[in-house]
Design a protein around this motif. Sequence first.
Motif, PDB file in Angstrom:
ATOM      1  N   PRO A  18     -12.465  46.011  -9.766  1.00 15.78           N
ATOM      2  CA  PRO A  18     -12.604  47.464 -10.366  1.00 15.78           C
ATOM      3  C   PRO A  18     -11.279  47.612 -11.286  1.00 15.78           C
ATOM      4  CG  PRO A  18     -11.661  47.083  -7.878  1.00 15.78           C
ATOM      5  CD  PRO A  18     -12.042  45.857  -8.363  1.00 15.78           C
ATOM      6  N   PHE A  19     -10.470  46.952 -11.522  1.00 19.02           N
ATOM      7  CA  PHE A  19      -9.402  46.992 -12.384  1.00 19.02           C
ATOM      8  C   PHE A  19      -9.986  46.806 -13.812  1.00 19.02           C
ATOM      9  CE2 PHE A  19      -6.572  44.747 -15.247  1.00 19.02           C
ATOM     10  CZ  PHE A  19      -5.546  45.964 -15.517  1.00 19.02           C
TER      11      PHE A  19
ATOM     12  N   PRO B 174      -0.649  42.148  -2.436  1.00 18.91           N
ATOM     13  CA  PRO B 174      -0.106  43.619  -2.240  1.00 18.91           C
ATOM     14  C   PRO B 174       0.526  43.965  -3.543  1.00 18.91           C
ATOM     15  CG  PRO B 174       0.007  42.605  -0.171  1.00 18.91           C
ATOM     16  CD  PRO B 174      -0.291  41.292  -1.100  1.00 18.91           C
ATOM     17  N   ALA B 175       1.321  43.198  -3.846  1.00 19.55           N
ATOM     18  CA  ALA B 175       2.370  43.717  -4.981  1.00 19.55           C
ATOM     19  C   ALA B 175       1.658  43.530  -6.327  1.00 19.55           C
ATOM     20  CB  ALA B 175       3.451  42.729  -5.262  1.00 19.55           C
ATOM     21  N   MET B 176       0.508  42.838  -6.576  1.00 17.59           N
ATOM     22  CA  MET B 176      -0.265  42.600  -7.658  1.00 17.59           C
ATOM     23  C   MET B 176      -1.339  43.808  -7.364  1.00 17.59           C
ATOM     24  SD  MET B 176      -1.385  38.554  -8.108  1.00 17.59           S
ATOM     25  CE  MET B 176      -2.197  38.801  -9.580  1.00 17.59           C
ATOM     26  N   GLU B 177      -1.960  44.238  -6.440  1.00 14.48           N
ATOM     27  CA  GLU B 177      -2.858  45.102  -6.348  1.00 14.48           C
ATOM     28  C   GLU B 177      -1.858  46.508  -6.646  1.00 14.48           C
ATOM     29  OE1 GLU B 177      -6.216  47.097  -3.648  1.00 14.48           O
ATOM     30  OE2 GLU B 177      -4.614  45.765  -2.703  1.00 14.48           O
ATOM     31  N   ASP B 178      -0.705  46.653  -6.496  1.00 13.12           N
ATOM     32  CA  ASP B 178       0.012  47.999  -6.690  1.00 13.12           C
ATOM     33  C   ASP B 178       0.191  48.039  -8.271  1.00 13.12           C
ATOM     34  OD1 ASP B 178       1.711  50.300  -5.965  1.00 13.12           O
ATOM     35  OD2 ASP B 178       3.188  48.902  -7.193  1.00 13.12           O
ATOM     36  N   TYR B 179       0.474  46.703  -8.987  1.00 18.02           N
ATOM     37  CA  TYR B 179       0.560  46.798 -10.324  1.00 18.02           C
ATOM     38  C   TYR B 179      -0.384  47.134 -11.030  1.00 18.02           C
ATOM     39  CZ  TYR B 179       1.573  44.768 -14.847  1.00 18.02           C
ATOM     40  OH  TYR B 179       1.587  44.684 -16.130  1.00 18.02           O
ATOM     41  N   TYR B 180      -1.572  46.416 -10.795  1.00 17.29           N
ATOM     42  CA  TYR B 180      -2.938  46.585 -11.569  1.00 17.29           C
ATOM     43  C   TYR B 180      -3.497  48.149 -11.522  1.00 17.29           C
ATOM     44  CZ  TYR B 180      -2.823  42.051 -13.143  1.00 17.29           C
ATOM     45  OH  TYR B 180      -2.367  40.802 -13.363  1.00 17.29           O
TER      46      TYR B 180
ATOM     47  N   GLU C 293     -11.821  52.188 -28.518  1.00 17.91           N
ATOM     48  CA  GLU C 293     -10.566  52.553 -28.971  1.00 17.91           C
ATOM     49  C   GLU C 293      -9.290  51.642 -28.811  1.00 17.91           C
ATOM     50  OE1 GLU C 293      -7.955  56.640 -28.398  1.00 17.91           O
ATOM     51  OE2 GLU C 293      -9.718  56.531 -27.526  1.00 17.91           O
ATOM     52  N   SER C 294      -9.244  51.302 -27.459  1.00 19.07           N
ATOM     53  CA  SER C 294      -8.160  50.266 -27.327  1.00 19.07           C
ATOM     54  C   SER C 294      -8.071  49.007 -27.819  1.00 19.07           C
ATOM     55  CB  SER C 294      -8.247  49.897 -25.566  1.00 19.07           C
ATOM     56  OG  SER C 294      -8.191  51.123 -24.725  1.00 19.07           O
TER      57      SER C 294
ATOM     58  N   ARG D 270      -1.162  47.632 -18.339  1.00 17.59           N
ATOM     59  CA  ARG D 270      -1.609  48.193 -19.429  1.00 17.59           C
ATOM     60  C   ARG D 270      -3.208  48.090 -20.052  1.00 17.59           C
ATOM     61  NH1 ARG D 270       3.656  45.024 -21.274  1.00 17.59           N
ATOM     62  NH2 ARG D 270       2.746  43.777 -19.493  1.00 17.59           N
ATOM     63  N   GLU D 271      -3.428  48.481 -20.825  1.00 17.71           N
ATOM     64  CA  GLU D 271      -5.082  48.418 -21.041  1.00 17.71           C
ATOM     65  C   GLU D 271      -5.323  47.081 -21.717  1.00 17.71           C
ATOM     66  OE1 GLU D 271      -8.792  49.909 -21.326  1.00 17.71           O
ATOM     67  OE2 GLU D 271      -7.034  50.848 -20.546  1.00 17.71           O
ATOM     68  N   TRP D 272      -4.520  46.470 -22.600  1.00 16.70           N
ATOM     69  CA  TRP D 272      -4.866  45.067 -22.853  1.00 16.70           C
ATOM     70  C   TRP D 272      -4.946  44.208 -21.922  1.00 16.70           C
ATOM     71  CZ3 TRP D 272      -1.813  40.940 -21.673  1.00 16.70           C
ATOM     72  CH2 TRP D 272      -0.379  41.184 -21.387  1.00 16.70           C
ATOM     73  N   GLU D 273      -4.287  44.283 -20.526  1.00 20.51           N
ATOM     74  CA  GLU D 273      -4.512  43.489 -19.327  1.00 20.51           C
ATOM     75  C   GLU D 273      -5.834  43.498 -18.834  1.00 20.51           C
ATOM     76  OE1 GLU D 273      -0.705  42.882 -16.986  1.00 20.51           O
ATOM     77  OE2 GLU D 273      -0.348  45.170 -17.629  1.00 20.51           O
ATOM     78  N   ARG D 274      -6.829  44.647 -19.047  1.00 20.45           N
ATOM     79  CA  ARG D 274      -8.151  44.754 -18.660  1.00 20.45           C
ATOM     80  C   ARG D 274      -8.719  43.639 -19.350  1.00 20.45           C
ATOM     81  NH1 ARG D 274     -10.876  49.788 -19.340  1.00 20.45           N
ATOM     82  NH2 ARG D 274     -12.347  48.788 -18.203  1.00 20.45           N
ATOM     83  N   TYR D 275      -8.428  43.693 -20.653  1.00 19.20           N
ATOM     84  CA  TYR D 275      -9.176  42.526 -21.745  1.00 19.20           C
ATOM     85  C   TYR D 275      -9.052  41.544 -21.232  1.00 19.20           C
ATOM     86  CZ  TYR D 275      -9.353  40.021 -26.029  1.00 19.20           C
ATOM     87  OH  TYR D 275      -9.557  39.180 -26.941  1.00 19.20           O
ATOM     88  N   ALA D 276      -7.603  40.950 -20.885  1.00 21.26           N
ATOM     89  CA  ALA D 276      -7.432  39.556 -20.591  1.00 21.26           C
ATOM     90  C   ALA D 276      -7.995  39.277 -19.400  1.00 21.26           C
ATOM     91  CB  ALA D 276      -5.819  39.639 -20.610  1.00 21.26           C
ATOM     92  N   MET D 277      -8.205  40.278 -18.293  1.00 20.35           N
ATOM     93  CA  MET D 277      -8.661  39.901 -17.037  1.00 20.35           C
ATOM     94  C   MET D 277     -10.035  39.346 -17.096  1.00 20.35           C
ATOM     95  SD  MET D 277      -6.843  39.500 -14.326  1.00 20.35           S
ATOM     96  CE  MET D 277      -5.043  39.518 -14.053  1.00 20.35           C
TER      97      MET D 277
END
Length: 950
Positions: free
Chosen positions: A288-289, A248-254, A301-302, A259-266
């Motif tokens: 979905p994140f 639940p805490a991770m979901e709230d964070y994401y 762009e990112s 940050r945008e770079w975390e989408r890239y990492a994921m």
Amino acid sequence: MSDAPCDSLTESHWHDWLAWASEQGLALPDDPEFEQARRRVWEASEYVAISAARHPDVLAELIASGDLARTYGASDLATRLSARLEGVADEGALQAALRRFRRREMMRIIWRDLANLAPLEETLEDLSELADVCIRGALDRLYPWACAEWGTPRDASGRPLRLLVLAMGKLGARELNLSSDIDLILAFAQPGTIEGGRRPLSHEQFFIRLGQRLVQTLANKTADGFVFRVDTRLRPFGEAGPLAMSLPAMEDYYQSQAREWERYAMIKARPVAGDPDDIEQLMAMLRPFVYRRYLDFGAFESLRELKRLIAKELYRHGMDANIKLGPGGIREIEFIGQAFQLVRGGRDPALQVRPIRTVLALLGQRQLMPATVVTQLDAAYVFLRRVENRLQAYRDQQIHCLPEDGPGRLRLARAMGYGDWASFAVELNAHRRRVQEQFDAVFALPATETEVEDTPLSAVWHGDRDPTHELELLERAGFAAPEAVRTRLHQFRDTCMRRGLSARGQERLGLIMPHILCVAAGCAQPELALERVLRVLESIVRRSAYLAMLAEHPLILTQLIRLSDLSPWFADQIARHPLLLDELLDPRRLYAPLRRESLEAELDALLDQVDAEDLEQQMERLHQFAQGNQLRVAAADLTETIPLMVVSDYLTEIAEVALRRVLNLAYAHLVARHGRPTQIQGEETGFLVIGYGKLGGIELGYGSDLDLVFLHGSDSVSALTDGPKPISNEQFYARLGQRLIHMMTTLTPSGRLYEVDLRLRPDGAKGMLVRSLTSFEQYQNESAWTWEHQALVRARPVAGDPVLAARFQDIRRAILCRKRDPDQLRREVREMRARMRENLDTSGAGRFDLKQGAGGIADIEFMVQYAVLRWAADYPALTDWTDNVRLLDTLARLDLLPGRCVKDLTEAYKALRAAYHRSALREQPKTLSDDELRPERERVRALWQEWMDD
């Protein structure tokens, strides 16, 4: 590579091993290839040479087992580690066993890699599997020890909770290199408290402590070395965040802080340990994140900015020789593939894969990148990863920079199969140059950024000049009403500000608006074109991804403006369904509508990754399919790329493909619950969909309803389905019809698939939704009115069971071929046409109703239907077709109508249909000025009076 000797130090290590082997009475394999491989390995890997000298028994066992010469199976590493860990009772013993296991397998993997016994994919897979089994093996011991010490964390139902381990980066993609860190994120299912231990402990405290022990077990450097260096900084909040976090805490964070770079990492995130249900929950939360439902061109762009920061750091440290992060390096290849994944992965689930080579192959298959470019990038990736592995194999160090000293360069060149550094460098530089060229092309600044700054109309949008000068600029550009345009632009800008457009959104508008003004000014109706495009922008302005798409691809804007100039329908479709902007990306696709086979393949790709029970997503994909393909037909139609008479063919095929797929999905859903109907006619579903009207006549227009009749092949009132929850065949087919209608007509956020009209079924709106084919035949023979037989002229099977379809055709032919009294038939057809005209004709006030007006489309259709019913008994060929043009051709071929009459009717019909299509695209009433097409209409009226009036 020549057999030049290894350096004296590594050769001394070999002599040490030989001396030990002699003492043990061991003999080397009598195999020249073994010695050749050994020399290559000793020259290229000081790590293997030293390991063999210090732990000679390991190399001896590798040679004796034959493992140096063979590829491992899928479970070999896990089985071997399990045997190594048997009997391990404490953390010290666990660490020692893991490190010794890692040493053996690294020696084996490096040997096979340097001796060219293993392709790159095997090396990366073995390294990744080695990390996976070490993580799981360590955790399988550490977890029960922790539970024994602190108590067991449980959820509300009492289920023990396990640590979730998410592998990131190269390990996540199963592309680990020879001396890589492993990037891990740790999580657990639920917060809570452990009771019953020496003192209460929160779940977070438990899993943080367990995570710390896992990291230490893998990463601590002992006398036996380390297993893997571990990096946990990719976790939420980085080093400032807790080592392990609840879902639940991770979901709230994401959802709110990532940050945008975390989408890239994921993109590369892969679970390697944990309870399967918790893993499924974690991945469902992350998906979905990472992958947005829409096309997310903000990713370019990112990633462009991220690469800029990397390049700045490299420049600061003088690291151009870095083959991972430097120009034309591995990271640029990954960025290219992952940019397309971020942009399109939400729409195309097949792109939600981790290995970069798989991604590149998919980009080529989907023609998102030219095949030659994909081949070049793939070859460069293989070459650079082999270089990376050889750099790291030398001393088991995580390095990515090319050597600067002569011996080091020669060693690397020879390890890559080249005789000297110069020849190796030529190949290396060629690969890096090609990668950088493609990276620069993919991540180039949008043309709008470099072109519009010098455009005078940029000042109009930004308000940089005085009002009088802005009006002059607009008038000079081609706008006939500059004051109205300037006012509308100000109104649009004010609307954007009121909606809280972000600073980045304002920047993007600043890039695209001058381009819009320039292109609109060159249209036939500049003010109209601009207004229509502004309405599109108003619908998407707060959705930054769409503004990013338009900024990244000015070609989309150009296509949108020019087609909107020709058709408000086109602009309105985009405004209602912005996902359709994707269709404007590639003119080759936009102006080349697909035919049936290609439509089927596209729909397969859209639905392949959708869960069979996810009705909402199935409907969403079907809507995307139909809307996108209708838009392509309209684009080709408006630009006259395809002739008018095939527009309806394209639109009809889109509807049929969608309808057939809806039937298949609905049928599969019901069969899963109730089984298949029994005792039926037919070889497949026992269900048939009949298309009437424009669908049956292959004459669909833009926005046409589908006139449908549902039939089934069950005549037994007592027959049941054969599933675990049987229902009667009648119930099954009734529910099938209901679900089909639901999927076709339900309004969703992306609209509805089609409007459906079922009033042509037997007994009309009062009749059963689905009827047996037998009762349909009986109704047509005994109860149907003449107008219902007229409707049969344009009826044909469009989906369902082929056996029933053939039987329907026989019934239809028999009904149409009845002997009829010509005078009575003429009177009944004429009377029905008069009633229709009285109720539906909107002609008047100088306008002519294209369909219902005297001399319009319906008059031609009724004359054709009359002719078929009049002569089919003697000329059964009249039942072969359902469309008016081919029926008219048949009447001419059979000499039933004079050739001149058929030609006049056909030309009039085509002209009226063309006007009808154009009215739909212009969103105008389906009427003409009384002066338009007058000769054609008069000829139709004259023929009506000649044939149909007394």
